[in-house]
Scaffold this active site. Sequence first.
Site, PDB file in Angstrom:
ATOM      1  N   THR A  90     -11.470   5.678  10.371  1.00 53.71           N
ATOM      2  CA  THR A  90     -11.485   5.102  11.722  1.00 53.71           C
ATOM      3  C   THR A  90     -11.087   6.136  12.772  1.00 53.71           C
ATOM      4  OG1 THR A  90      -9.355   4.161  11.103  1.00 53.71           O
ATOM      5  CG2 THR A  90     -11.195   2.642  11.251  1.00 53.71           C
TER       6      THR A  90
ATOM      7  N   ASP B 178     -13.569  14.612  -4.744  1.00 53.26           N
ATOM      8  CA  ASP B 178     -13.644  15.896  -5.448  1.00 53.26           C
ATOM      9  C   ASP B 178     -14.883  15.853  -6.332  1.00 53.26           C
ATOM     10  OD1 ASP B 178     -12.918  18.386  -6.709  1.00 53.26           O
ATOM     11  OD2 ASP B 178     -10.817  17.935  -6.262  1.00 53.26           O
TER      12      ASP B 178
ATOM     13  N   LYS C  48       0.851  -1.197   0.000  1.00 52.67           N
ATOM     14  CA  LYS C  48       0.000   0.000   0.000  1.00 52.67           C
ATOM     15  C   LYS C  48       0.882   1.241   0.000  1.00 52.67           C
ATOM     16  CE  LYS C  48      -2.489   1.639   3.668  1.00 52.67           C
ATOM     17  NZ  LYS C  48      -2.300   3.101   3.696  1.00 52.67           N
TER      18      LYS C  48
ATOM     19  N   ARG D 255       2.711  -1.034  10.876  1.00 55.68           N
ATOM     20  CA  ARG D 255       3.798  -1.021  11.844  1.00 55.68           C
ATOM     21  C   ARG D 255       4.193  -2.385  12.394  1.00 55.68           C
ATOM     22  NH1 ARG D 255       0.988   4.036  14.594  1.00 55.68           N
ATOM     23  NH2 ARG D 255      -0.717   2.968  13.515  1.00 55.68           N
TER      24      ARG D 255
ATOM     25  N   ASP E 208      -3.301   4.252  -2.208  1.00 57.53           N
ATOM     26  CA  ASP E 208      -4.294   4.703  -1.219  1.00 57.53           C
ATOM     27  C   ASP E 208      -4.300   6.232  -1.155  1.00 57.53           C
ATOM     28  OD1 ASP E 208      -5.889   4.979   1.062  1.00 57.53           O
ATOM     29  OD2 ASP E 208      -4.308   4.379   2.452  1.00 57.53           O
TER      30      ASP E 208
ATOM     31  N   LYS F   2      -7.299   8.069  -1.561  1.00 58.44           N
ATOM     32  CA  LYS F   2      -8.628   8.475  -1.040  1.00 58.44           C
ATOM     33  C   LYS F   2      -9.169   9.716  -1.757  1.00 58.44           C
ATOM     34  CE  LYS F   2      -7.770   6.739   3.669  1.00 58.44           C
ATOM     35  NZ  LYS F   2      -6.333   6.444   3.632  1.00 58.44           N
TER      36      LYS F   2
HETATM   37  O1  C5P Z   1       0.636   0.682  11.199  1.00 62.97           O
HETATM   38  P1  C5P Z   1      -0.780   0.248  10.977  1.00 62.97           P
HETATM   39  O2  C5P Z   1      -0.926  -1.263  10.811  1.00 62.97           O
HETATM   40  O3  C5P Z   1      -1.732   0.822  11.989  1.00 62.97           O
HETATM   41  O4  C5P Z   1      -1.145   0.881   9.558  1.00 62.97           O
HETATM   42  C1  C5P Z   1      -2.412   0.775   9.004  1.00 62.97           C
HETATM   43  C2  C5P Z   1      -2.446   1.431   7.675  1.00 62.97           C
HETATM   44  O5  C5P Z   1      -3.809   1.422   7.235  1.00 62.97           O
HETATM   45  C3  C5P Z   1      -1.995   2.886   7.668  1.00 62.97           C
HETATM   46  O6  C5P Z   1      -1.397   3.140   6.394  1.00 62.97           O
HETATM   47  C4  C5P Z   1      -3.295   3.652   7.805  1.00 62.97           C
HETATM   48  O7  C5P Z   1      -3.240   4.912   7.201  1.00 62.97           O
HETATM   49  C5  C5P Z   1      -4.252   2.751   7.029  1.00 62.97           C
HETATM   50  N1  C5P Z   1      -5.668   2.911   7.352  1.00 62.97           N
HETATM   51  C6  C5P Z   1      -6.172   2.746   8.640  1.00 62.97           C
HETATM   52  N2  C5P Z   1      -7.521   2.906   8.866  1.00 62.97           N
HETATM   53  C7  C5P Z   1      -8.343   3.219   7.861  1.00 62.97           C
HETATM   54  C8  C5P Z   1      -7.847   3.378   6.567  1.00 62.97           C
HETATM   55  C9  C5P Z   1      -6.486   3.208   6.351  1.00 62.97           C
HETATM   56  O8  C5P Z   1      -5.426   2.429   9.550  1.00 62.97           O
HETATM   57  N3  C5P Z   1      -9.639   3.319   8.085  1.00 62.97           N
END
Ligand code: C5P
Length: 237
Positions: free
Chosen positions: A122, A64, A32, A214, A59, A61
């Site tokens: 979220t 517009d 991603k 992460r 990603d 998003k």
């Molecule tokens: O590090 P982590 O596993 O929390 O990363 C989750 C990824 O998913 C990040 O790139 C975050 O921006 C993305 N994301 C999210 N919640 C969403 C949409 C995307 O955590 N609703």
Amino acid sequence: MDKPFIVALDFASKEEVRTFLQPFSDTSLFLKVGMELYFQEGPAMIDELKQKGHHIFLDLKLHDIPHTVKQAMKGLAKLGVDLVNVHASGGSAMMFAAIEGLEEGTPHGMSRPRCIAVTQLTSTSERVLRDELLIDRPMKETVVHYATLAYRSGLDGVVCSAQEVPLLRASFGTSFITVTPGIRFAGDNADDQVRIVTPYEAKRLGTNYIVIGRSITKAHDPYVAYERLKREWDGGK
Ligand code: C5P
């Protein structure tokens, strides 16, 4: 889009990405690329990742007016990415336009990128929904409403939390794809994620794809963490 694991490349430069990907030189990943990396490195980063055999979820998003989103999607389709997204709150005309743009922009002989919708971020709480966005309905109802709008507008799926998957599955069947972030290994730090699930729980709830950042990118050994992810998805410890 064969693998169910999408690794979030939340890095600010191509150098960091290259370092992270070194141990995966023989592995094709589903990656991603979000705003942070894309706005720094641009389409050249996508090319580089594709040349190494990786699949890409871009990603960005989009949100517009329909014409602008259509034109933007035409350009993204030319990059040959596998998955893109929009905010469902842009409305059905915008979502129809997104699909049109992707269809028109996809080079001959290639399949168009799939397009999914973000329902509610979220990071948006019930309070923000009510007091700032003036949406007077509970979060769950809002999410299902936006997902329905996306479904009726011809989108291929939604980004959602694992807990929402069974409900969406019941409403839209198995071909409407669900992409689920908020994944942590058992015992991991939740960081800023509020509702987290393990890879195995996400699979059990029926999601198609999990997004994991992460827990892999900041792991002491990302390759070992990725192997663990595959094992846990399959129900192993
Ligand atoms: O590090 P982590 O596993 O929390 O990363 C989750 C990824 O998913 C990040 O790139 C975050 O921006 C993305 N994301 C999210 N919640 C969403 C949409 C995307 O955590 N609703």
